[in-house]
Design a protein around this motif. Structure first.
Motif, PDB file in Angstrom:
ATOM      1  N   ARG A  53     -60.617  -2.419  38.050  1.00 10.27           N
ATOM      2  CA  ARG A  53     -60.599  -1.786  39.026  1.00 10.27           C
ATOM      3  C   ARG A  53     -59.594  -2.003  40.094  1.00 10.27           C
ATOM      4  O   ARG A  53     -58.693  -1.278  40.714  1.00 10.27           O
ATOM      5  N   LYS A  54     -59.375  -3.388  40.235  1.00  7.69           N
ATOM      6  CA  LYS A  54     -58.250  -4.037  41.215  1.00  7.69           C
ATOM      7  C   LYS A  54     -57.203  -3.621  40.508  1.00  7.69           C
ATOM      8  O   LYS A  54     -55.985  -3.347  41.290  1.00  7.69           O
ATOM      9  N   GLU A  66     -56.227  -0.001  41.322  1.00  8.41           N
ATOM     10  CA  GLU A  66     -55.765   0.247  42.649  1.00  8.41           C
ATOM     11  C   GLU A  66     -54.538   0.011  42.555  1.00  8.41           C
ATOM     12  O   GLU A  66     -53.603   0.534  43.384  1.00  8.41           O
ATOM     13  N   ASN A  67     -53.977  -1.398  42.278  1.00  9.12           N
ATOM     14  CA  ASN A  67     -52.615  -1.728  42.432  1.00  9.12           C
ATOM     15  C   ASN A  67     -51.729  -0.772  41.848  1.00  9.12           C
ATOM     16  O   ASN A  67     -50.593  -0.522  42.067  1.00  9.12           O
TER      17      ASN A  67
END
Length: 115
Positions: free
Chosen positions: A30-31, A34-35
């Protein structure tokens, strides 16, 4: 790249889904997404800014407009042109769809060279 390589136990045993939260795979993915979304937004915003600067220049401002010297458009520019057009078409591109197309191209390029 560690997230995309190797065997994921969840693919083999879907009933062990809870392990992806324990090992931190899901939060890491998920991170990463997002990035990646931030990077794609910057790419699109950069192309929008360049297009607006180019559109703001007066016509015939000392630039040679021969077909031989015309600047080529990037795929993002072509997609943005379609996105911003007011033509009555069967579909309207969204910014999210433009990001998806750019991501597909990146993925296709990295997938074919990784082998």
């Amino acid at each position: 790249m560690k997230l995309s390589g190797g065997v994921v136990i969840l693919d083999l045993f879907p009933s062990l889904r809870f392990l992806s939260f324990v090992t931190g795979t899901i939060p890491a993915m998920r991170k990463t997404m997002e990035n990646l979304g931030v990077v794609l937004d910057r790419i699109i915003d950069d192309h929008k800014r360049k297009r607006s600067i180019k559109d703001d220049k007066p016509a015939g401002g000392g630039v040679d407009h021969n077909d031989d010297h015309q600047e080529e458009e990037a795929l993002v520019d072509v997609l943005l042109k379609h996105h911003e057009s007011n033509k009555k078409l069967d579909f309207k591109l969204t910014t999210g769809q433009i990001k998806d197309v750019v991501m597909e191209i990146f993925t296709a390029g990295s997938d074919s060279t990784a082998a």
